[in-house]
Write a protein that holds these residues in place. Structure first.
Motif, PDB file in Angstrom:
ATOM      1  N   GLU A 135       4.873 -36.486 -23.008  1.00 24.54           N
ATOM      2  CA  GLU A 135       5.258 -35.970 -21.694  1.00 24.54           C
ATOM      3  C   GLU A 135       4.077 -35.262 -21.012  1.00 24.54           C
ATOM      4  OE1 GLU A 135       8.022 -36.555 -20.063  1.00 24.54           O
ATOM      5  OE2 GLU A 135       8.625 -37.834 -21.755  1.00 24.54           O
ATOM      6  N   LYS A 136       3.314 -34.561 -21.827  1.00 21.70           N
ATOM      7  CA  LYS A 136       2.136 -33.873 -21.286  1.00 21.70           C
ATOM      8  C   LYS A 136       1.118 -34.882 -20.763  1.00 21.70           C
ATOM      9  CE  LYS A 136      -1.420 -30.526 -22.618  1.00 21.70           C
ATOM     10  NZ  LYS A 136      -1.956 -29.698 -23.722  1.00 21.70           N
ATOM     11  N   GLN A 137       0.944 -35.987 -21.548  1.00 19.24           N
ATOM     12  CA  GLN A 137       0.011 -37.027 -21.119  1.00 19.24           C
ATOM     13  C   GLN A 137       0.500 -37.714 -19.847  1.00 19.24           C
ATOM     14  OE1 GLN A 137      -3.045 -37.789 -22.526  1.00 19.24           O
ATOM     15  NE2 GLN A 137      -3.282 -39.068 -20.711  1.00 19.24           N
ATOM     16  N   LYS A 138       1.812 -37.912 -19.758  1.00 19.60           N
ATOM     17  CA  LYS A 138       2.379 -38.535 -18.548  1.00 19.60           C
ATOM     18  C   LYS A 138       2.098 -37.667 -17.314  1.00 19.60           C
ATOM     19  CE  LYS A 138       6.185 -41.188 -20.608  1.00 19.60           C
ATOM     20  NZ  LYS A 138       7.656 -41.350 -20.644  1.00 19.60           N
ATOM     21  N   GLU A 139       2.233 -36.362 -17.477  1.00 21.57           N
ATOM     22  CA  GLU A 139       1.943 -35.466 -16.348  1.00 21.57           C
ATOM     23  C   GLU A 139       0.470 -35.548 -15.953  1.00 21.57           C
ATOM     24  OE1 GLU A 139       3.891 -33.764 -14.501  1.00 21.57           O
ATOM     25  OE2 GLU A 139       5.787 -34.035 -15.609  1.00 21.57           O
ATOM     26  N   HIS A 140      -0.394 -35.632 -16.983  1.00 22.49           N
ATOM     27  CA  HIS A 140      -1.825 -35.765 -16.697  1.00 22.49           C
ATOM     28  C   HIS A 140      -2.107 -37.081 -15.985  1.00 22.49           C
ATOM     29  CE1 HIS A 140      -6.142 -35.331 -17.127  1.00 22.49           C
ATOM     30  NE2 HIS A 140      -6.207 -36.509 -17.790  1.00 22.49           N
ATOM     31  N   ASN A 141      -1.463 -38.150 -16.465  1.00 20.17           N
ATOM     32  CA  ASN A 141      -1.646 -39.458 -15.814  1.00 20.17           C
ATOM     33  C   ASN A 141      -1.174 -39.420 -14.364  1.00 20.17           C
ATOM     34  OD1 ASN A 141      -2.590 -40.427 -18.234  1.00 20.17           O
ATOM     35  ND2 ASN A 141      -0.673 -41.431 -18.825  1.00 20.17           N
ATOM     36  N   LEU A 142      -0.089 -38.697 -14.128  1.00 18.46           N
ATOM     37  CA  LEU A 142       0.422 -38.576 -12.758  1.00 18.46           C
ATOM     38  C   LEU A 142      -0.615 -37.902 -11.866  1.00 18.46           C
ATOM     39  CD1 LEU A 142       2.700 -38.804 -10.691  1.00 18.46           C
ATOM     40  CD2 LEU A 142       3.590 -36.620 -11.550  1.00 18.46           C
ATOM     41  N   THR A 143      -1.235 -36.870 -12.387  1.00 19.82           N
ATOM     42  CA  THR A 143      -2.266 -36.166 -11.603  1.00 19.82           C
ATOM     43  C   THR A 143      -3.424 -37.098 -11.280  1.00 19.82           C
ATOM     44  OG1 THR A 143      -1.680 -34.092 -12.692  1.00 19.82           O
ATOM     45  CG2 THR A 143      -3.825 -34.177 -11.605  1.00 19.82           C
TER      46      THR A 143
END
Length: 615
Positions: A135-143
């Motif tokens: 989930e943390k990586q997904k948020e980073h990818n979103l950024t």
């Protein structure tokens, strides 16, 4: 999972809402696919699991918890505790069998269970940690993707520099494709925005025809290859694998740039058609699997109903319980051969079956406990009968004591069983007392037995005389001789008990045969005499009419007498020799009356024929 289609189609031609009907599969569907695949594998015959084998598999999964199936983890947990509970029930039964109370049973600490809980806890922590990282990586990818969208927006707002910015645009596309998943809630939104900027950039891009055509050609080659790969998947036997491979093809198709406008609809339609076949095969596979699971559920439900329908009040013997136990065990073995039921019912139907089996074996245990108590009581009752038999064994009152011992033997049979270790001892004690008395009785009554043998010979001699009498033509002499022999028979005393029924049957067969013969001869003689009488009768028809009226009255009287005899037969008992003789005599009278009635009817018929002849 995000929708896949031609990256650079205009929104009105390649809108995600259009593709959703063809290729979208929810996360739950994907999870079900994994679940059903696992079920399918687990339905294959496997060796009987043990707690150690379940724990070993769990340790293997703990090394790579990210790829561990949730269904497999749940199945392992269910299998472990099923085996664990079976062990506990066996220990509890042993505790109760050794004299303990069920409520006092306390299970010992199980090291395997402790290790199982620890491994499950480790897997849960690792999966939660991995999930948090994802989930943390997904948020980073979103950024990162939002940053790319800002840069794309800048390129679309500088139409004069579009040709110069083409390399920057391609670089941004590559960066976008290299970035993986984003939070599901934002995925569709940012993808639409990305598509908007890409299409807008191409619309304002002033590339020369050669460069543009080359780009379209390379994209067409890639998408054609993807179409061919998707079409090969339509023939794939493993439809679950084909479905997952198709998702990767959709991602690649989506990340590939546009083709020439005149080929866009054609290439997308080809890819879409293959996708539809793969998705349909995938859906059909799981519908068939669900039918199998429903059939399994139906079979398991029937097994539950059979066990639940056991009539416990009819199980009153060892043999009854043992036969029913074998039936239940056979049903348990049958259960093991049936595959999984639908996931939402699998645990429920198993719990239902386990409860019905537990109820059965609990009631069986209660029956055996009650039977054990009854055996103790039965032993005390039989000891009392032994004491009574031993008190009578020296008696010389042969008749009264024999009846008393016979009554005790009848009481003995009515008492239920005793435990095996006491059975032979108590029986030998009882039968020894009875045998001693009857041996003494036999010695004292040996002279009486000699007389009975002599009586038997006398009765056999009478039966031989009856056989000679059967052919006698003179009915009056034969009947007198028959009465004398019957009187002589009744004057003879008892015969040996084992010969009584046989000799009695021979006697009555002979007597009945003679009476039948006498009745027949007498009837014929009467009819012949009557025929002669009416032929020589004076007075003509008037005399015949009077004779006919007299016979009619006689017929009615005889019918009433016959009815009386037949009614009396219903109130008589043949339990004694005297009662049996009376029954036999009345039956003979009934037979004779029936013969006489027939004679009267024949006489009336003769008169009617004579009157008709006169007219």
């Amino acid at each position: 999972m995000m929708d896949s289609h031609d990256t650079n189609l205009p929104l009105n031609q390649g809108d995600p809402e259009e593709i959703k009907d063809v290729t979208e599969v929810s996360d739950k569907t994907a999870e079900d696919a994994t679940t059903d695949t696992t079920l399918e594998k687990q339905s294959e015959p496997v060796e009987k699991p043990t707690k150690e084998s379940v724990l070993k598999r769990l340790n293997d999964l703990a090394k790579d918890p990210e790829n561990a199936s949730k269904l497999e983890l749940d199945t392992l947990k269910q299998s472990f505790y099923k085996l664990h509970n079976i062990e506990l029930e066996a220990l509890k039964k042993e505790f109760v069998d050794n004299g303990g109370k069920e409520e006092d049973f306390v299970p010992q600490n199980d090291e395997l269970e402790n290790e199982f809980k620890n491994v499950m806890s480790v897997i849960k922590e690792k999966r939660n940690s991995l999930l948090a990282e994802v989930e943390k990586q997904k948020e980073h990818n979103l950024t990162l993707k939002l940053g790319i969208l800002d840069k794309l927006k800048e390129l679309t707002e500088s139409p004069d520099n579009a040709n110069k910015s083409y390399n920057d645009f391609k670089k941004l596309q590559q960066e976008w494709n290299e970035i993986k998943q984003v939070p599901q809630a934002k995925a569709n939104e940012i993808w639409k925005t990305y598509q908007l900027y890409v299409e807008k950039f191409y619309d304002i891009l002033k590339l020369n025809n050669e460069f543009r055509d080359y780009d379209f050609k390379k994209n067409l080659e890639i998408k054609t290859r993807l179409c061919e790969a998707a079409e090969r998947l339509t023939e794939e036997s493993d439809v679950v694998s084909a479905f997952h491979q198709l998702q990767k093809l959709h991602q690649e198709f989506r990340d590939t740039g546009p083709v020439s406008r005149e080929l866009r609809d054609e290439i997308w339609a080809r890819f879409k058609a293959a996708s539809t076949v793969v998705n349909r095969n995938h859906q059909q596979h799981f519908e068939e699997l669900k039918e199998v699971e429903q059939h399994n559920l139906d079979q398991k439900t029937v097994i539950c109903e059979i066990v639940e329908a056991i009539e416990y009040n009819e199980l009153t013997t060892f043999a009854g319980w043992e036969n029913k136990t074998q039936e239940v065990i056979a049903l348990q073995n049958k259960w093991k051969t049936i595959g999984f039921a639908p996931q939402k019912m699998n645990v429920k139907i198993f719990e239902r079956f386990r409860k019905s089996c537990d109820d059965f074996f609990k009631k069986k245990s209660e029956f055996y406990k009650q039977l054990k108590d009854n055996m103790v009581q039965n032993l005390e009752k039989k000891k009392v009968l032994c004491e009574k038999a031993e008190a009578l064994k020296d008696s010389t009152d042969w008749k009264e004591t024999a009846d008393a011992l016979a009554k005790l033997q009848k009481e003995w049979k009515a008492i239920g069983p005793v435990s095996k270790k006491h059975s032979d001892m108590i029986w030998n004690r009882f039968i020894s007392a009875c045998d001693y008395f009857f041996e003494q009785k036999m010695k004292a009554t040996s002279s009486q037995r000699s007389e009975e043998v002599e009586n038997l010979e006398k009765k056999r001699a009478i039966i031989n005389q009856l056989a000679e009498l059967k052919g006698t033509e003179n009915t009056e002499d034969a009947e007198k001789k028959l009465r004398d022999l019957m009187q002589e028979w009744n004057s003879i005393g008892h015969v040996p008990f084992k010969e009584k029924d046989k000799i009695y049957k021979q006697y009555h067969t002979a007597v009945d045969g003679i009476f039948d013969n006498l009745n027949t001869n007498a009837s014929n003689k009467k009819l012949n005499n009557f025929k002669f009488a009416i032929n020589s009768m004076q007075g003509g028809n008037q005399s015949l009419y009077r004779e006919r009226e007299k016979l009619s009255r006689q017929y009615e009287n005889m019918k009433n007498e016959l009815l009386t005899y037949e009614n009396n037969l219903g109130f008589l008992s043949s339990s004694s020799q005297k009662g049996n003789s009376l029954l036999t005599e009345i039956n003979r009278k009934v037979d004779k009356l029936k013969t006489d009635l027939e004679v009267v009817l024949q006489k009336i018929k003769m008169i009617d024929e004579s009157l008709q002849h006169e007219e």
